[in-house]
Write a protein that holds these residues in place. Structure first.
Motif, PDB file in Angstrom:
ATOM      1  N   ARG A 192      14.183  16.455  12.673  1.00 43.55           N
ATOM      2  CA  ARG A 192      14.207  15.174  11.971  1.00 43.55           C
ATOM      3  C   ARG A 192      14.554  13.989  12.849  1.00 43.55           C
ATOM      4  O   ARG A 192      14.222  12.852  12.549  1.00 43.55           O
ATOM      5  CB  ARG A 192      15.251  15.240  10.864  1.00 43.55           C
TER       6      ARG A 192
ATOM      7  N   ILE B 106       3.580  -1.847   1.132  1.00 43.91           N
ATOM      8  CA  ILE B 106       2.830  -0.673   0.682  1.00 43.91           C
ATOM      9  C   ILE B 106       1.713  -1.116  -0.249  1.00 43.91           C
ATOM     10  O   ILE B 106       0.576  -0.652  -0.176  1.00 43.91           O
ATOM     11  CB  ILE B 106       3.754   0.317  -0.051  1.00 43.91           C
TER      12      ILE B 106
ATOM     13  N   ILE C 235      -2.157   0.492  -0.705  1.00 43.13           N
ATOM     14  CA  ILE C 235      -2.895   0.587  -1.958  1.00 43.13           C
ATOM     15  C   ILE C 235      -4.140  -0.292  -1.940  1.00 43.13           C
ATOM     16  O   ILE C 235      -5.249   0.175  -2.150  1.00 43.13           O
ATOM     17  CB  ILE C 235      -1.982   0.224  -3.142  1.00 43.13           C
TER      18      ILE C 235
ATOM     19  N   SER D  33       0.674   5.787   2.252  1.00 42.35           N
ATOM     20  CA  SER D  33       1.725   5.307   1.356  1.00 42.35           C
ATOM     21  C   SER D  33       3.002   6.124   1.478  1.00 42.35           C
ATOM     22  O   SER D  33       4.036   5.759   0.958  1.00 42.35           O
ATOM     23  CB  SER D  33       1.237   5.363  -0.091  1.00 42.35           C
ATOM     24  N   TYR D  34       2.919   7.259   2.153  1.00 42.53           N
ATOM     25  CA  TYR D  34       4.125   8.055   2.325  1.00 42.53           C
ATOM     26  C   TYR D  34       3.961   8.923   3.553  1.00 42.53           C
ATOM     27  O   TYR D  34       2.853   9.140   4.030  1.00 42.53           O
ATOM     28  CB  TYR D  34       4.381   8.945   1.103  1.00 42.53           C
TER      29      TYR D  34
ATOM     30  N   ASN E  85      13.628   6.156   2.707  1.00 46.78           N
ATOM     31  CA  ASN E  85      13.437   6.435   1.292  1.00 46.78           C
ATOM     32  C   ASN E  85      12.167   5.775   0.772  1.00 46.78           C
ATOM     33  O   ASN E  85      11.362   6.388   0.093  1.00 46.78           O
ATOM     34  CB  ASN E  85      14.657   5.947   0.518  1.00 46.78           C
TER      35      ASN E  85
ATOM     36  N   THR F 220       9.195   7.456   2.457  1.00 46.98           N
ATOM     37  CA  THR F 220       9.269   8.921   2.458  1.00 46.98           C
ATOM     38  C   THR F 220       9.115   9.483   3.866  1.00 46.98           C
ATOM     39  O   THR F 220       8.237  10.301   4.144  1.00 46.98           O
ATOM     40  CB  THR F 220       8.163   9.517   1.546  1.00 46.98           C
TER      41      THR F 220
ATOM     42  N   GLY G 220      12.151  20.343   3.851  1.00 45.39           N
ATOM     43  CA  GLY G 220      12.432  19.015   3.323  1.00 45.39           C
ATOM     44  C   GLY G 220      11.252  18.059   3.375  1.00 45.39           C
ATOM     45  O   GLY G 220      11.381  16.908   3.028  1.00 45.39           O
ATOM     46  N   VAL G 221      10.098  18.517   3.823  1.00 45.08           N
ATOM     47  CA  VAL G 221       8.942  17.626   3.928  1.00 45.08           C
ATOM     48  C   VAL G 221       7.786  18.115   3.057  1.00 45.08           C
ATOM     49  O   VAL G 221       7.373  17.465   2.125  1.00 45.08           O
ATOM     50  CB  VAL G 221       8.468  17.487   5.387  1.00 45.08           C
TER      51      VAL G 221
ATOM     52  N   VAL H 236       4.208  18.184  -1.517  1.00 46.94           N
ATOM     53  CA  VAL H 236       4.870  17.287  -0.584  1.00 46.94           C
ATOM     54  C   VAL H 236       6.051  16.633  -1.288  1.00 46.94           C
ATOM     55  O   VAL H 236       5.987  16.295  -2.471  1.00 46.94           O
ATOM     56  CB  VAL H 236       3.860  16.237  -0.053  1.00 46.94           C
ATOM     57  N   LEU H 237       7.142  16.511  -0.557  1.00 45.40           N
ATOM     58  CA  LEU H 237       8.359  15.964  -1.152  1.00 45.40           C
ATOM     59  C   LEU H 237       8.335  14.447  -1.089  1.00 45.40           C
ATOM     60  O   LEU H 237       8.269  13.859  -0.012  1.00 45.40           O
ATOM     61  CB  LEU H 237       9.591  16.485  -0.393  1.00 45.40           C
ATOM     62  N   ILE H 238       8.361  13.815  -2.260  1.00 49.70           N
ATOM     63  CA  ILE H 238       8.507  12.357  -2.307  1.00 49.70           C
ATOM     64  C   ILE H 238       9.682  12.102  -3.248  1.00 49.70           C
ATOM     65  O   ILE H 238       9.589  12.297  -4.447  1.00 49.70           O
ATOM     66  CB  ILE H 238       7.237  11.668  -2.838  1.00 49.70           C
ATOM     67  N   ALA H 239      10.787  11.687  -2.677  1.00 47.04           N
ATOM     68  CA  ALA H 239      12.028  11.623  -3.445  1.00 47.04           C
ATOM     69  C   ALA H 239      12.026  10.497  -4.469  1.00 47.04           C
ATOM     70  O   ALA H 239      12.645  10.593  -5.505  1.00 47.04           O
ATOM     71  CB  ALA H 239      13.203  11.457  -2.490  1.00 47.04           C
ATOM     72  N   ASP H 240      11.324   9.436  -4.185  1.00 45.63           N
ATOM     73  CA  ASP H 240      11.416   8.252  -5.013  1.00 45.63           C
ATOM     74  C   ASP H 240      10.235   8.177  -5.969  1.00 45.63           C
ATOM     75  O   ASP H 240       9.080   8.255  -5.549  1.00 45.63           O
ATOM     76  CB  ASP H 240      11.433   7.035  -4.063  1.00 45.63           C
TER      77      ASP H 240
ATOM     78  N   SER I  69       8.924   5.722  -7.640  1.00 43.14           N
ATOM     79  CA  SER I  69       7.952   4.645  -7.435  1.00 43.14           C
ATOM     80  C   SER I  69       7.124   4.890  -6.180  1.00 43.14           C
ATOM     81  O   SER I  69       5.982   4.434  -6.089  1.00 43.14           O
ATOM     82  CB  SER I  69       8.640   3.276  -7.381  1.00 43.14           C
TER      83      SER I  69
ATOM     84  N   SER J 103       3.117   4.858  -6.008  1.00 43.98           N
ATOM     85  CA  SER J 103       2.325   4.186  -4.973  1.00 43.98           C
ATOM     86  C   SER J 103       1.350   5.153  -4.334  1.00 43.98           C
ATOM     87  O   SER J 103       0.214   4.803  -4.034  1.00 43.98           O
ATOM     88  CB  SER J 103       3.223   3.617  -3.886  1.00 43.98           C
ATOM     89  N   ALA J 104       1.827   6.392  -4.107  1.00 46.98           N
ATOM     90  CA  ALA J 104       0.967   7.371  -3.450  1.00 46.98           C
ATOM     91  C   ALA J 104      -0.263   7.672  -4.301  1.00 46.98           C
ATOM     92  O   ALA J 104      -1.367   7.845  -3.789  1.00 46.98           O
ATOM     93  CB  ALA J 104       1.755   8.647  -3.181  1.00 46.98           C
TER      94      ALA J 104
ATOM     95  N   ARG K 103      -1.645   5.570  -6.460  1.00 46.01           N
ATOM     96  CA  ARG K 103      -2.521   4.409  -6.435  1.00 46.01           C
ATOM     97  C   ARG K 103      -3.231   4.272  -5.105  1.00 46.01           C
ATOM     98  O   ARG K 103      -4.333   3.759  -5.036  1.00 46.01           O
ATOM     99  CB  ARG K 103      -1.716   3.156  -6.751  1.00 46.01           C
TER     100      ARG K 103
ATOM    101  N   ASP L 275      -3.385   8.846  -2.010  1.00 50.33           N
ATOM    102  CA  ASP L 275      -2.940   9.770  -0.986  1.00 50.33           C
ATOM    103  C   ASP L 275      -2.556  11.118  -1.577  1.00 50.33           C
ATOM    104  O   ASP L 275      -2.393  12.091  -0.848  1.00 50.33           O
ATOM    105  CB  ASP L 275      -1.710   9.178  -0.252  1.00 50.33           C
ATOM    106  N   ILE L 276      -2.357  11.170  -2.876  1.00 45.83           N
ATOM    107  CA  ILE L 276      -2.057  12.464  -3.507  1.00 45.83           C
ATOM    108  C   ILE L 276      -2.957  12.628  -4.729  1.00 45.83           C
ATOM    109  O   ILE L 276      -3.488  11.645  -5.242  1.00 45.83           O
ATOM    110  CB  ILE L 276      -0.582  12.570  -3.971  1.00 45.83           C
TER     111      ILE L 276
END
Lengths: 317, 540, 330
Positions: A98, A156, A161, A168-169, A263, A266, B217-218, B242-246, B248, B252-253, B255, B258-259
């Motif tokens: 990391r 972002i 978008i 985006s992540y 955060n 991501t 963790g990813v 895939v881990l996206i903690a947030d 929003s 976004s992903a 929109r 990406d996912i």
């Protein structure tokens, strides 16, 4: 290097080491005070008493605190840095995977903010009172005031978008190509460097203004030194002296500020690792994360202290 | 510089900032009802062709487990959803909650022996080529038992009748064993189990996929298992979590395309994604699925510190007063905008063990106050109500409602880890939020009502009559018997004169968002945490 | 007749700040021959430093402005040439020694490097060794051991710093040196040393010097000519012996001499000149000193001219204008 200088450097290194050791003790004790148990978090609330007891013993959480601490120090030297209960692997393995992300992010943000911040500050100082100066000053204040989270979301929105040119992540490693790596890193670096650019610009501007009308600048002018050399050789170098402290402090703060940036975008860096470790009460992992960051900050401070000795001869005494 | 120039400079900067802000799109307010519909396939359009092979599906999740290689360690519901890509169990469920065959084709229960016999599917191989047979089943179950998994606690011995038939001898008859063992034991190749290091971050299961790569963790990436026993499946080439903690960031992903899917485990997360992707949901580009059969649902109720003799809640009348004083259904619909289910007992309305005929507790403020007076609190009392951060809205609403019957509850929010530690110890004051997994009543009630409770130990007093009832549940011989005992228990706990050690408030349901091109994933249809990855396919 | 190294005609300098316009120098004339030492005397605020900075063309940008007149240094009109050309002149043809040695040197450069800097700019043909040798020479010349050239300014005393400043100013053997109160910030004991050094170097190198000071004692020690400045203009000019005779001088000059305390006589109060310097933000007409002069009359309202009362001795006062029937005894 003279012997006196070497001795001084060694003394500073020793001081730093002591600071870090003290820090580990404090952190370790603090974590004991926080309620919550890494074993329960890992096994889940359905865990039976036997399971909890078994794993508590397996991972050594039933040992007295001082012994846990000693074991941890030992684990530093055998390369594992302890075992993370929540991620079920050695802490060193996790941090190693990391830290690259966080370091990349912070290093680039740092370079960008130093170059841009100082440049804007010089321009503002040299054009004091004019339109350029006002614009830069206002944008600097805005940059400090604008919430980082908001800037990130806007970026972002526009680039990931609407335009679709940035992801985006996630983190794109350089092995996927220079182009994709750049597109993946440019937004987080922008967000992370925004407040720093503003701070450096403001500080450089005031440092330069301090220096601009110093007598030795007048002397230099009267020697026939050209304007460009006056700015860089005489004014900026002197303005840098107080600026350096601010720059290093900012580096330390940036290591912490990556949490928010990681955060939003991501990114699997040290920041998000720290947050997760707190949430899962993974004592081992958390303390190691803080330690790693503290080491970086201490080393940065140490380097600057040593540099100061070379840059500003007045501090040598 | 002149003040005039300064004015223009300031104006320029302000305009710049407004332009930047104006770049945000209109925050599309969902018109009418864009609530992800409760129930089946949402707004999914019918595909124009049959299942197509190929493609990669990326699903955003908010949690990743530590190691998906060693299956016996995986018990967490969210992790199971991902693990089911590579591992399978003996049974699974259909949309109506009935047990259907998976790795076992048939099974028999014999309460008198007591034993359960499983007839295994033939021709199944693990992804490393090893055969799936009775010996493999025994080996796996022994592995589970060796790490103290509670599902195998009641099994005394194994009898291999032939390569594809295995009988499990129980210590005592338990009606819960079939479902818990059949559903939760995942099978790994015995060869791999010999060398546990070989399955660190690697899988050797029977499932449609195998682990391709895992970044702690990813993300976890699964690839097609070429030896999968269902011909032609899976359709997808790759499946990535895939881990996206947030939440929003998840939105976004989506929109940004990406996912292709996202799994929102909490109400707040689901709400965030719904409003963030409101435009796409309206146009049908994004579809959401929720669970309606309540299987493996997570209920959230209010539990009282009834075992504390100094607490007003040690008196059952006080607890019932709370149940009378709260309009739980209204609160549930108001707080969660009708997106979460509700029940007034353990089972959901429509499920077999739901007791419709008992005298129930409704909403009656006067009756609540009368009960409080009877218990010795004519003027109410002060207490505390505590929850996790996601419960804040709910407990605040509850506290406000309780004021009407004279109970002043101070709202406290603690962080998740602290919250979790109380779930085990049961040490708290007043009212606490109680998450519990709904499903097999015996399996879950035994955690609370037994000689050695594992949940909320200190909170609920030793109640012999309830402990006996749970034992009866386990001892139930037939399905009909079981249902009868279950209904009895519902009345004992949630009837008009019930114990009400906790008051059910809401039933959480995660939401699965996906692009409309993804079909037949059946996410959340068979149970709250499951999708059928073998059947899922992407329309190209 | 020697070439004039400095010629200033009708110089007026203004400072345009946001608050007000300061008329610092008003119609100043001044000449300097090669090798000559001229003392420029006056109170603080008379415009002496402004004049020096104007000669060097280092007035604050935008704020400082020449509104009339011109300055010719060694035959070149200082304000007609480009900045690049001016850079060639600064340090090489004309150099300046500033008032406060404590802050005149860059704190983070060695003194050797600071001397080297001025040599490198102007003597582009010298090799590195030659430059180093020159630096050593200059340091020895001002009386500092050459091996100290690697040290930093804060390691030297005030007097030594000033010597280094002088070394820098003379390194390229300029034709004119502007010394702005070079000894004011130093101990009186060092003062004599410093003046002797400056005079010695000046003679050796044949440099002309404009010595700005408010101290008549300094003027007496090393200047050949003296000019007295008041409110932005020269009001008296002439050879030092003539002026120090104290006879037939401008009332202001007389006042200045009178204000020097006599150590031999016991006095209760110092003899100050009545009144105050005029407000520099007001453009003056007529005699600038008239408001304070006890001899003031109607004629003083007209702009005054420089009148040669004896050969080489000029006074800007209508009382000495014999054509107009003036007499010093009026």
């Amino acid at each position: 290097m003279k012997g006196k200088q070497v001795r001084k450097i060694l003394k500073r290194v020793l001081q730093s080491l002591i600071t870090i050791v003290l820090l580990t003790v404090i952190l370790f004790l603090l974590m004991q005070l926080i309620p919550g148990n890494p074993i329960i978090n890992f096994l889940g609330s359905n865990a039976t008493d036997e399971e909890i007891a078994y794993y508590t013993h397996l991972y050594g959480y039933d040992l007295p605190v001082w012994q846990q601490y000693v074991n941890w120090i030992k684990s530093m030297f055998d390369g594992t840095m302890g075992f993370s209960v929540s991620l079920q692997r050695n802490v060193s393995e996790i941090i190693f995977s990391r830290i690259g992300v966080t370091l990349t992010l912070v290093t680039w943000a740092f370079i960008v903010s130093v170059i841009l911040g100082v440049a804007f500050g010089i321009i503002a100082a040299l054009n004091r009172g004019k339109a350029v100066d006002t614009v830069i000053s206002i944008l600097s204040n805005a940059g400090i005031a604008m919430p980082v989270f908001w800037i990130g979301i806007i970026l972002i929105l526009i680039f990931a978008i609407r335009l679709g040119i940035c992801p985006s992540y996630g983190y794109t490693p350089i092995s996927k190509g220079l182009g994709p790596w750049f597109r993946g890193i440019v937004l987080p670096v922008t967000v992370l460097s925004f407040p720093s650019i503003s701070i450096f610009a403001r500080q450089t501007r005031s440092s330069m203004l301090d220096v601009i009308n110093q007598d030795y600048v007048m002397t230099a002018k009267s020697k026939g030194v050209k304007k460009r050399d006056i700015i860089f050789k005489h004014q900026l170098r002197n303005a840098l002296v107080p600026l350096l402290t601010i720059i290093v402090n900012r580096f330390a703060q940036m290591m912490g500020a990556t949490v928010l940036t990681e955060n939003i975008f991501t990114l699997p860096g040290m920041g998000s690792l720290m947050i997760n470790s707190i949430n899962s009460r993974d004592l081992q992992l958390f303390v190691d994360c803080i330690l790693v960051i503290a080491v970086f900050v201490t080393v940065a401070n140490l380097i600057v202290d040593i540099l100061y000795g070379f840059i500003d001869p007045r501090t040598k005494e | 510089m002149t003040s005039r120039k300064r004015f223009w400079a300031i104006l320029l900067c302000v305009c710049l900032m407004f332009t930047l802000a104006a770049c945000t799109p209109k925050p599309a307010e969902p018109q009418g009802n864009t609530d992800p519909s409760q129930g089946t396939q949402g707004n999914e359009q019918q595909p124009t062709t049959g299942p197509q092979s190929g493609g990669k599906l990326t699903v955003a999740v908010s949690n990743l487990f530590a190691d998906y290689g060693y299956a016996p360690r995986i018990s967490n519901n969210a992790a199971l959803m991902q693990a089911w890509a590579a591992y399978e169990s003996l049974l699974t469920t259909d949309a109506n909650g009935n047990d259907v065959p998976l790795l076992a084709t048939k099974w028999e229960s014999n309460p008198s022996e007591p034993s359960i016999t499983f007839y295994l599917r033939e021709g199944v191989k693990f992804s490393d080529g090893e055969p799936f047979n009775a010996a493999a089943v025994q080996r796996n179950m022994e592995e589970y038992a060796s790490i103290n998994r509670s599902e195998l606690a009641n099994i005394e011995s194994y009898e291999i009748i032939n390569d594809y038939t295995i009988k499990l001898h129980q210590k005592a008859w338990s009606s819960a064993d079939l479902h818990t063992i059949g559903f939760y034991v995942l099978f790994t190749s015995p060869k791999a189990l010999q060398d546990v290091d070989s399955i660190k971050d690697r899988s050797a299961g029977t499932g449609p996929f195998m682990i391709k790569s895992f970044e702690s963790g990813v993300r976890i990436v699964y690839e097609k298992n070429p030896n999968y026993w269902q011909e032609g499946k899976p359709y997808l080439d790759e499946l990535e979590f895939v881990l996206i903690a947030d939440a929003s960031a998840m939105s976004s992903a989506f929109r940004a395309k990406d996912i292709e899917a996202a799994f929102a485990t909490t109400f707040v997360a689901g709400d965030t994604i719904s409003s963030g992707c409101a435009a796409q949901i309206r146009s049908g580009e994004v579809v959401s699925e929720k669970n309606s059969n309540g299987l493996v649902a997570v209920g959230r109720g209010l539990i009282f510190d009834s075992s504390n003799s100094n607490s007003p809640f040690s008196d059952a009348r006080v607890r019932r007063a709370v149940a009378w004083g709260l309009d739980e259904e209204l609160l549930n619909n108001a707080i969660f905008q009708g997106q979460q289910m509700w029940t007034d007992q353990f089972a959901l309305p429509g499920q077999a063990s739901y007791n419709d005929s008992m005298k129930k507790v409704g909403y009656d403020v006067e009756k609540a106050k009368a009960l409080l007076a009877e218990a010795g609190y004519p003027n109410g009392f002060n207490t505390v109500i505590t929850g996790a951060p996601s419960d804040q809205t709910m407990i605040t609403a509850v506290a406000n409602s309780l004021k009407e019957i004279g109970i002043n509850a101070e709202v406290t929010v603690v962080d998740t880890a602290t919250f979790n530690s109380v779930l085990v110890s049961g040490v708290f004051d007043g009212i606490y939020v109680f998450p519990y997994t709904m499903g097999d009543m015996a399996f879950y009630m035994t955690k609370v009502f037994s000689a050695t409770p594992t949940s909320f130990k200190a909170a609920i007093p030793n109640t012999p009559v309830l402990i006996d009832q749970v034992k009866k549940l386990f001892a139930a011989g037939s399905d009909a018997d079981k249902v009868k005992v279950e209904k009895e228990m519902e009345e004992m706990l949630f009837g008009e004169d019930g114990y009400f050690f906790w008051d059910p408030m809401t039933v959480m349901s995660p939401t699965f968002f996906k692009i409309s091109a993804l079909h037949d994933d059946q996410a959340l249809q068979t149970s709250q945490w499951k999708a059928v990855w073998a059947d899922a396919w992407l329309e190209q | 007749m020697s070439e004039k190294v400095l010629e200033i005609k009708n110089l007026s300098v203004e400072y345009n700040t946001e608050i007000a316009t300061i008329f610092a120098v008003n119609g100043l004339d001044m000449d300097l021959d090669a090798g000559e030492t001229l003392g420029l005397v006056g109170e603080t605020g008379a415009g002496k430093t402004t004049t020096a900075k104007a000669i060097m063309r280092i007035l604050p940008e935008k704020v400082g402005e020449i509104t009339s007149g011109n300055i010719v240094v060694d035959g070149k009109d200082v304000y007609a040439i480009s900045e690049a050309e001016m850079c060639n002149i600064r340090g090489k043809v004309v150099s300046m020694v500033f008032q406060d040695p404590m802050s005149a040197l860059n704190p983070i450069m060695t003194v050797g490097d600071q001397i080297k800097e001025v040599i490198r700019i102007h003597e582009k043909k010298l090799t590195k060794e030659q430059i180093d040798k020159k630096v050593d020479e200059m340091m020895e010349l001002v009386g500092i051991p050459a091996n100290r050239k690697v040290e930093y300014p804060h390691e030297f005393s005030g007097g030594m710093k000033q010597r280094i400043v002088i070394a820098i100013a003379l390194a390229c053997e300029p034709k004119l040196i502007l010394a702005d109160e070079p000894t004011t910030a130093l101990d009186v004991t060092i003062q004599a040393q410093m003046l002797a050094l400056i005079k010695d170097l000046q003679r050796r190198l044949g440099t002309a010097m404009l010595l700005i000071t408010h101290d008549f004692g300094v003027v007496a020690q090393i200047c050949e000519k003296v000019a007295v400045m008041y409110a932005g203009e020269i009001i008296e000019y002439g050879p030092v012996e003539k002026i120090f005779d104290h006879e037939n001088l401008h009332p202001y000059t007389i006042g200045l001499f009178r204000s020097i305390p006599n150590l031999k006589v016991k006095t209760a109060r110092l003899n100050a000149i009545d009144g105050m310097m005029p407000d520099p933000s007001v453009k003056l007409h007529g005699c600038h000193f008239a408001p304070r002069c006890k001899y003031a009359s109607e004629r003083c309202k007209a702009d005054q001219k420089m009148i040669e009362t004896e050969p080489g001795h000029f006074i800007r006062c209508c009382r000495f204008d014999k054509e107009q029937g003036g007499s010093a005894n009026e």
